[in-house]
Design a protein around this motif. Structure first.
Motif, PDB file in Angstrom:
ATOM      1  N   ASN A 120       0.792  -1.127  -0.091  1.00  0.00           N
ATOM      2  CA  ASN A 120       0.017  -0.050  -0.119  1.00  0.00           C
ATOM      3  C   ASN A 120       0.863   1.371   0.198  1.00  0.00           C
ATOM      4  O   ASN A 120       0.651   2.234  -0.812  1.00  0.00           O
ATOM      5  CB  ASN A 120      -0.920   0.000   1.181  1.00  0.00           C
ATOM      6  N   PHE A 123       2.426   1.482  -3.319  1.00  0.00           N
ATOM      7  CA  PHE A 123       1.475   2.140  -4.424  1.00  0.00           C
ATOM      8  C   PHE A 123       1.049   3.716  -4.337  1.00  0.00           C
ATOM      9  O   PHE A 123       1.103   4.325  -5.151  1.00  0.00           O
ATOM     10  CB  PHE A 123       0.030   1.340  -4.060  1.00  0.00           C
ATOM     11  N   ASN A 124       0.796   3.954  -3.046  1.00  0.00           N
ATOM     12  CA  ASN A 124       0.841   5.491  -2.481  1.00  0.00           C
ATOM     13  C   ASN A 124       1.979   6.338  -2.866  1.00  0.00           C
ATOM     14  O   ASN A 124       1.560   7.403  -3.733  1.00  0.00           O
ATOM     15  CB  ASN A 124       0.553   5.571  -1.097  1.00  0.00           C
ATOM     16  N   TYR A 152      -3.672  -5.130 -10.330  1.00  0.00           N
ATOM     17  CA  TYR A 152      -3.718  -4.481  -9.007  1.00  0.00           C
ATOM     18  C   TYR A 152      -4.073  -2.949  -9.266  1.00  0.00           C
ATOM     19  O   TYR A 152      -5.029  -2.447  -8.702  1.00  0.00           O
ATOM     20  CB  TYR A 152      -2.489  -4.603  -8.312  1.00  0.00           C
ATOM     21  N   VAL A 153      -3.384  -2.416 -10.100  1.00  0.00           N
ATOM     22  CA  VAL A 153      -3.461  -0.746 -10.162  1.00  0.00           C
ATOM     23  C   VAL A 153      -4.560  -0.731 -11.117  1.00  0.00           C
ATOM     24  O   VAL A 153      -5.365   0.309 -11.043  1.00  0.00           O
ATOM     25  CB  VAL A 153      -2.287  -0.316 -11.080  1.00  0.00           C
ATOM     26  N   GLN A 155      -7.384  -2.107 -10.854  1.00  0.00           N
ATOM     27  CA  GLN A 155      -8.512  -1.972  -9.627  1.00  0.00           C
ATOM     28  C   GLN A 155      -8.483  -0.916  -8.865  1.00  0.00           C
ATOM     29  O   GLN A 155      -9.667  -0.755  -8.247  1.00  0.00           O
ATOM     30  CB  GLN A 155      -8.132  -3.328  -8.819  1.00  0.00           C
ATOM     31  N   HIS A 156      -7.374  -0.225  -9.155  1.00  0.00           N
ATOM     32  CA  HIS A 156      -7.464   1.099  -8.255  1.00  0.00           C
ATOM     33  C   HIS A 156      -7.745   2.267  -9.214  1.00  0.00           C
ATOM     34  O   HIS A 156      -7.303   3.550  -8.916  1.00  0.00           O
ATOM     35  CB  HIS A 156      -6.213   1.191  -7.552  1.00  0.00           C
ATOM     36  N   TRP A 158      -6.495   2.986 -12.304  1.00  0.00           N
ATOM     37  CA  TRP A 158      -5.713   3.562 -13.158  1.00  0.00           C
ATOM     38  C   TRP A 158      -5.958   2.983 -14.564  1.00  0.00           C
ATOM     39  O   TRP A 158      -6.755   1.977 -14.802  1.00  0.00           O
ATOM     40  CB  TRP A 158      -4.407   2.847 -13.218  1.00  0.00           C
TER      41      TRP A 158
END
Length: 197
Positions: A120, A123-124, A152-153, A155-156, A158
Motif C-alpha cells: 500500500n 502504491f501510494n 492491481y493498479v 482495480q485502483h 488506473w
C-alpha cells in the motif's frame, strides 16, 4: 518468562505495538537478571520494529543479538534481511526477503500484514510520484509480476495504454475543506457591527 502480553498483541493484530512492547518486556526481563537470550522472540521483535517503520530500533536490536543466536535461528536472519532491504531502499528486495523464507506460525501473520502495508505504501508512493509509469517499473516497485501489477493498479482506477505498455495513474480527487476560524468570524462580526453603527 511471561510473554502473554506479546501473544495477546499478536492475537489482536496490534502489530504497530509489537516492537515497543518487546522493548519494554526485554527491559523487564533483563532487569530481573533472568537468562532470556536463548528463548527471546528476536524475529518477532525485529519484525515488530520493521512493521512500525522504526528501522533505527531494528538496527540497534540487531546489533545487540548475540552472534551465536543469529546463526542458530534462521528466522532472525530472514527478518533482518527485510530490514536491510528497507535500510538500503532496495524496494523490490523487500518483497524477495518476505517471500524468500518460510515464516514460523508466530511470525507469518505479522510478516503478511507488513507486506500488505508495504505494498500500500509503495502504491501510494507511485500515485504521488508519477502520472504515467511503465508496467515493468510498476511491477518492480510493487513486487509483483507484470500481470499482477497491471491487475492491481487497474482495480485502483488506473488505465493501461497497451500500445506503449504504460500505465496512466489515477490521481485521487482533492477536496478542500474550509475551516472556519472563530476568531476571524468574531473580528468580521465586530467590523460589520462597527460599519452599521
Amino acid at each position: 518468562m511471561d510473554l502473554s502480553e506479546l501473544h495477546g498483541a499478536l492475537a489482536s493484530k496490534s502489530y504497530d505495538k509489537i516492537g515497543e512492547l518487546c522493548d519494554e518486556l526485554l527491559i523487564q526481563v533483563a532487569s530481573r537478571g533472568i537468562a532470556f537470550q536463548e528463548e527471546w522472540p528476536y524475529a518477532i521483535h525485529l519484525i515488530g520494529h520493521i512493521y512500525a517503520n522504526d528501522l533505527n530500533s531494528a538496527r540497534f536490536l540487531w546489533k545487540s543479538i548475540p552472534e551465536g543466536i543469529k546463526k542458530s535461528r534462521p528466522e532472525i536472519m530472514a527478518a533482518w534481511k527485510i530490514g536491510q532491504c528497507l535500510w538500503t531502499r532496495d524496494y523490490a528486495g523487500v518483497y524477495g526477503a518476505v517471500r524468500g523464507f518460510e515464516w514460523s506460525p508466530e511470525a507469518v501473520a505479522l510478516v503478511t500484514a507488513f507486506a500488505e502495508n508495504y505494498t500500500n505504501k509503495m502504491f501510494n508512493l507511485l500515485v504521488s510520484a508519477y502520472s504515467t509509469i511503465s508496467v515493468a517499473d510498476a511491477a518492480h516497485c510493487l513486487g509483483m509480476s507484470e500481470n499482477e501489477a497491471t491487475n492491481y493498479v487497474l482495480q485502483h482506477g488506473w488505465t493501461l495504454d497497451s500500445s506503449s505498455a504504460m500505465l496512466i495513474v489515477k490521481k485521487p480527487s482533492i477536496t478542500k475543506e474550509q475551516k472556519l476560524d472563530s476568531s476571524k468570524l468574531q473580528r468580521l462580526t465586530e467590523y460589520v457591527f462597527h460599519l452599521e453603527h
